[in-house]
Design a protein around this motif. Structure first.
Motif, PDB file in Angstrom:
ATOM      1  N   ILE A  90       0.845  -1.190   0.000  1.00 19.23           N
ATOM      2  CA  ILE A  90       0.000   0.000   0.000  1.00 19.23           C
ATOM      3  C   ILE A  90       0.882   1.242   0.000  1.00 19.23           C
ATOM      4  O   ILE A  90       1.942   1.282   0.638  1.00 19.23           O
ATOM      5  CB  ILE A  90      -0.968   0.018   1.205  1.00 19.23           C
ATOM      6  CG1 ILE A  90      -1.955   1.190   1.070  1.00 19.23           C
ATOM      7  CG2 ILE A  90      -0.220   0.055   2.537  1.00 19.23           C
ATOM      8  CD1 ILE A  90      -3.123   1.150   2.029  1.00 19.23           C
ATOM      9  N   GLY A  91       0.448   2.258  -0.746  1.00 10.60           N
ATOM     10  CA  GLY A  91       1.157   3.531  -0.800  1.00 10.60           C
ATOM     11  C   GLY A  91       0.166   4.669  -0.925  1.00 10.60           C
ATOM     12  O   GLY A  91      -1.035   4.497  -0.734  1.00 10.60           O
ATOM     13  N   GLY A  92       0.675   5.848  -1.239  1.00 10.96           N
ATOM     14  CA  GLY A  92      -0.179   7.025  -1.310  1.00 10.96           C
ATOM     15  C   GLY A  92       0.074   7.925  -0.120  1.00 10.96           C
ATOM     16  O   GLY A  92       0.904   7.641   0.750  1.00 10.96           O
ATOM     17  N   ILE A  93      -0.666   9.013  -0.034  1.00  9.06           N
ATOM     18  CA  ILE A  93      -0.389  10.030   0.978  1.00  9.06           C
ATOM     19  C   ILE A  93      -0.638   9.515   2.390  1.00  9.06           C
ATOM     20  O   ILE A  93       0.081   9.894   3.330  1.00  9.06           O
ATOM     21  CB  ILE A  93      -1.200  11.321   0.698  1.00  9.06           C
ATOM     22  CG1 ILE A  93      -0.720  12.476   1.587  1.00  9.06           C
ATOM     23  CG2 ILE A  93      -2.690  11.059   0.862  1.00  9.06           C
ATOM     24  CD1 ILE A  93       0.717  12.872   1.383  1.00  9.06           C
ATOM     25  N   HIS A  94      -1.623   8.638   2.612  1.00 10.62           N
ATOM     26  CA  HIS A  94      -1.856   8.126   3.965  1.00 10.62           C
ATOM     27  C   HIS A  94      -0.687   7.262   4.420  1.00 10.62           C
ATOM     28  O   HIS A  94      -0.222   7.375   5.565  1.00 10.62           O
ATOM     29  CB  HIS A  94      -3.156   7.327   4.034  1.00 10.62           C
ATOM     30  CG  HIS A  94      -3.493   6.882   5.421  1.00 10.62           C
ATOM     31  ND1 HIS A  94      -4.226   7.657   6.287  1.00 10.62           N
ATOM     32  CD2 HIS A  94      -3.173   5.747   6.116  1.00 10.62           C
ATOM     33  CE1 HIS A  94      -4.344   7.039   7.453  1.00 10.62           C
ATOM     34  NE2 HIS A  94      -3.720   5.880   7.366  1.00 10.62           N
ATOM     35  N   ALA A  95      -0.194   6.403   3.543  1.00  8.52           N
ATOM     36  CA  ALA A  95       0.957   5.565   3.881  1.00  8.52           C
ATOM     37  C   ALA A  95       2.204   6.406   4.133  1.00  8.52           C
ATOM     38  O   ALA A  95       3.053   6.050   4.950  1.00  8.52           O
ATOM     39  CB  ALA A  95       1.219   4.560   2.768  1.00  8.52           C
ATOM     40  N   THR A  96       2.302   7.533   3.438  1.00  3.70           N
ATOM     41  CA  THR A  96       3.440   8.434   3.621  1.00  3.70           C
ATOM     42  C   THR A  96       3.372   9.134   4.972  1.00  3.70           C
ATOM     43  O   THR A  96       4.386   9.278   5.662  1.00  3.70           O
ATOM     44  CB  THR A  96       3.486   9.472   2.486  1.00  3.70           C
ATOM     45  OG1 THR A  96       3.779   8.794   1.256  1.00  3.70           O
ATOM     46  CG2 THR A  96       4.548  10.531   2.728  1.00  3.70           C
ATOM     47  N   HIS A 111       6.576   4.031   2.206  1.00  4.43           N
ATOM     48  CA  HIS A 111       6.651   5.239   3.033  1.00  4.43           C
ATOM     49  C   HIS A 111       7.431   6.306   2.260  1.00  4.43           C
ATOM     50  O   HIS A 111       8.652   6.343   2.284  1.00  4.43           O
ATOM     51  CB  HIS A 111       7.346   4.917   4.361  1.00  4.43           C
ATOM     52  CG  HIS A 111       7.438   6.082   5.298  1.00  4.43           C
ATOM     53  ND1 HIS A 111       8.566   6.370   6.012  1.00  4.43           N
ATOM     54  CD2 HIS A 111       6.533   7.040   5.616  1.00  4.43           C
ATOM     55  CE1 HIS A 111       8.368   7.450   6.746  1.00  4.43           C
ATOM     56  NE2 HIS A 111       7.139   7.875   6.516  1.00  4.43           N
ATOM     57  N   GLY A 112       6.709   7.173   1.542  1.00  6.21           N
ATOM     58  CA  GLY A 112       7.350   8.204   0.732  1.00  6.21           C
ATOM     59  C   GLY A 112       7.034   8.019  -0.740  1.00  6.21           C
ATOM     60  O   GLY A 112       6.157   7.232  -1.122  1.00  6.21           O
ATOM     61  N   GLU A 113       7.745   8.757  -1.585  1.00  9.83           N
ATOM     62  CA  GLU A 113       7.516   8.661  -3.033  1.00  9.83           C
ATOM     63  C   GLU A 113       7.876   7.263  -3.528  1.00  9.83           C
ATOM     64  O   GLU A 113       8.853   6.665  -3.083  1.00  9.83           O
ATOM     65  CB  GLU A 113       8.335   9.735  -3.743  1.00  9.83           C
ATOM     66  CG  GLU A 113       7.809  11.137  -3.446  1.00  9.83           C
ATOM     67  CD  GLU A 113       8.718  12.233  -3.962  1.00  9.83           C
ATOM     68  OE1 GLU A 113       8.270  13.044  -4.789  1.00  9.83           O
ATOM     69  OE2 GLU A 113       9.890  12.290  -3.531  1.00  9.83           O
ATOM     70  N   GLY A 114       7.083   6.774  -4.479  1.00  7.36           N
ATOM     71  CA  GLY A 114       7.166   5.360  -4.803  1.00  7.36           C
ATOM     72  C   GLY A 114       7.871   4.962  -6.075  1.00  7.36           C
ATOM     73  O   GLY A 114       8.024   3.764  -6.342  1.00  7.36           O
ATOM     74  N   GLU A 115       8.307   5.923  -6.899  1.00 12.92           N
ATOM     75  CA  GLU A 115       8.886   5.544  -8.184  1.00 12.92           C
ATOM     76  C   GLU A 115      10.061   4.574  -8.037  1.00 12.92           C
ATOM     77  O   GLU A 115      10.086   3.508  -8.663  1.00 12.92           O
ATOM     78  CB  GLU A 115       9.339   6.788  -8.957  1.00 12.92           C
ATOM     79  CG  GLU A 115       8.209   7.588  -9.595  1.00 12.92           C
ATOM     80  CD  GLU A 115       7.641   8.644  -8.679  1.00 12.92           C
ATOM     81  OE1 GLU A 115       6.958   9.556  -9.177  1.00 12.92           O
ATOM     82  OE2 GLU A 115       7.875   8.569  -7.448  1.00 12.92           O
ATOM     83  N   GLN A 149      14.737   3.334   6.521  1.00 15.17           N
ATOM     84  CA  GLN A 149      14.903   4.773   6.332  1.00 15.17           C
ATOM     85  C   GLN A 149      14.624   5.144   4.886  1.00 15.17           C
ATOM     86  O   GLN A 149      15.089   4.477   3.967  1.00 15.17           O
ATOM     87  CB  GLN A 149      16.323   5.194   6.710  1.00 15.17           C
ATOM     88  CG  GLN A 149      16.584   6.679   6.682  1.00 15.17           C
ATOM     89  CD  GLN A 149      15.846   7.423   7.788  1.00 15.17           C
ATOM     90  OE1 GLN A 149      15.682   6.893   8.877  1.00 15.17           O
ATOM     91  NE2 GLN A 149      15.400   8.625   7.506  1.00 15.17           N
ATOM     92  N   CYS A 150      13.853   6.220   4.698  1.00 11.98           N
ATOM     93  CA  CYS A 150      13.546   6.665   3.333  1.00 11.98           C
ATOM     94  C   CYS A 150      14.709   7.480   2.788  1.00 11.98           C
ATOM     95  O   CYS A 150      15.594   7.932   3.534  1.00 11.98           O
ATOM     96  CB  CYS A 150      12.266   7.480   3.335  1.00 11.98           C
ATOM     97  SG  CYS A 150      11.456   7.556   1.719  1.00 11.98           S
TER      98      CYS A 150
END
Length: 325
Positions: A90-96, A111-115, A149-150
Motif C-alpha cells: 500500500i502507498g499514497g499520501i496516507h501511507a506516507t 513510506h514516501g515517493e514510490g517511483e 529509512q527513506c
C-alpha cells in the motif's frame, strides 16, 4: 513481470498510480492500472472476480489511497488475499504520513515517493531476491516489523517519464464491475496535472507540514522544467484530444520564479492554447505573474484564505501573512 496498480481515489485521473506505471514500464515491466473510483464507503455488490482476473498473473499488487480510502484499500486487500498469493503493497499520501496505522493490515508499505521503491521491489521479486532493505519500505516479515529509512528520489524529477496515459491496460469501476478504460471516461474539463511537487509553506493543517518533518529533502519545491511541463501537456493532448482545459494542481503555482512563469506563459499560449485553472496562496500572489497567466489562458484561480484572524493564521495555522488594511 506484471504489476497491478489499484487506485481507490474518487477521481479517474489517478496521477499517482499512472506515474508509477510509466516508470515501471520504462524498466521493462508490464502493468495493469485499475481505478476503483467510487464515492461509496465500500464495494458492496462489486464483482470481485473482475479484479481477481486482472491481478491473477501479476507478481506484485500495489494499492494507492488517501486517508478516506483506507477502509476500501483494506477491503480490496482482504478479498484478493483469499484466492491470490501475491505480495500486496500500500502507498499514497496516507501511507506516507501515517505508515504505523497500516502495519496491522498490510505486510508491505511504501513510506514516501514510490517511483524508485516500486521499481526496486519489482526487480527483487522478479529475480527472487530479498527486498527487506529497500529504502522507504515498511512492513512485516513473520513476527518482525521493519521500518527502512527513506531517501530522496535518485534522479531529477524531469528524468522520470510522463504518467501512463495508455488506456490499453487500464480499467475503471463502473456499475459494480470493472470495464476497460475508454476515452469517454476521461475528464475533458480541467484535466488534472502537476507542474511541481511540494509547497513553500508549512501550514499546520496541511500534509506538507508533516512531509517536511519526515522527509527533510522535501522542504523545497521541486519544479518540472518548462520543457518537461509543456511536453507533458502535449502528451495529454495527443492521448486525449478531447481535453478542453487543464487544472494545474501545484500547491501554489506562483511559487515559480517570474522568469519561469513568463517562459511558461509564452510557450503555453503558442503550443497548448487551452484554458487552465491554478491554485494560489495569498502571500505568493503577484500582479505581474497574474497578468502573464491570464494572457496565457488562465480563466480560474483557487485562492486559499483560511481565516481573517491574524491570531488564527499566525499562532494556529503558521500562515505568516499580514492582513491588509
Amino acid at each position: 513481470m506484471k504489476i497491478a496498480l489499484i487506485s481507490t481515489d474518487e477521481s479517474p485521473v489517478a496521477m499517482g498510480v499512472k506515474a508509477l506505471s510509466s516508470n515501471l514500464i520504462a524498466h521493462g515491466f508490464q502493468t495493469a492500472v485499475v481505478i476503483m473510483a467510487t464515492w461509496n464507503e465500500d464495494f458492496k455488490n462489486f464483482c470481485w472476480e473482475d479484479l481477481e482476473n486482472i491481478c491473477r498473473d501479476a507478481g506484485l499488487i500495489g494499492i494507492s489511497c488517501m486517508t478516506h480510502g483506507v477502509k476500501k484499500a483494506i477491503e480490496i486487500k482482504n478479498v484478493l488475499k483469499r484466492n491470490l498469493k501475491i505480495p500486496i503493497i500500500i502507498g499514497g499520501i496516507h501511507a506516507t504520513l501515517l505508515p504505523e496505522s497500516l502495519i496491522d493490515d498490510f505486510e508491505l508499505i511504501c513510506h514516501g515517493e514510490g517511483e524508485d521503491l516500486m521499481m526496486e521491489l519489482a526487480k527483487c521479486l522478479s529475480d527472487n531476491r530479498d527486498f527487506y532493505d529497500i529504502p522507504g519500505l515498511w512492513g512485516r516479515c513473520g513476527d518482525t516489523v521493519f521500518r527502512n529509512q527513506c531517501q530522496p528520489l535518485r534522479r531529477d524529477l524531469n528524468e522520470y517519464p510522463f504518467p501512463d496515459y495508455d488506456l490499453g491496460h487500464q480499467y475503471i469501476f463502473e456499475s459494480n464491475k470493472l470495464a476497460p478504460m475508454e476515452l469517454l471516461h476521461i475528464i475533458c474539463d480541467y484535466f488534472e496535472v502537476m507542474g511541481s511537487r511540494g509547497c513553500p509553506h508549512s501550514c499546520t493543517f496541511c500534509s506538507n507540514y508533516k512531509i517536511k518533518q519526515d522527509f527533510p529533502w522535501r522542504k523545497s519545491v521541486r519544479n518540472y522544467t518548462v520543457d518537461y511541463f509543456i511536453g507533458h501537456l502535449k502528451e495529454i493532448c495527443r492521448a486525449y484530444p478531447m481535453v478542453r482545459s487543464f487544472w494545474f494542481e501545484d500547491d501554489t503555482f506562483f511559487a515559480k520564479e517570474y522568469g519561469e512563469i513568463q517562459e511558461f506563459a509564452d510557450r503555453y499560449k503558442r503550443e497548448i492554447n487551452k484554458p487552465f485553472c491554478i491554485l494560489v496562496s495569498p502571500w505568493t500572489y503577484n500582479e505581474e505573474k497574474t497578468r502573464l497567466v491570464v494572457e496565457a489562458g488562465m480563466d480560474r484561480v483557487i485562492f486559499g484564505i483560511q481565516s481573517g484572524s491574524e491570531n488564527t493564521n499566525h499562532n494556529i495555522y503558521s500562515r505568516r501573512i499580514l492582513s491588509q488594511n
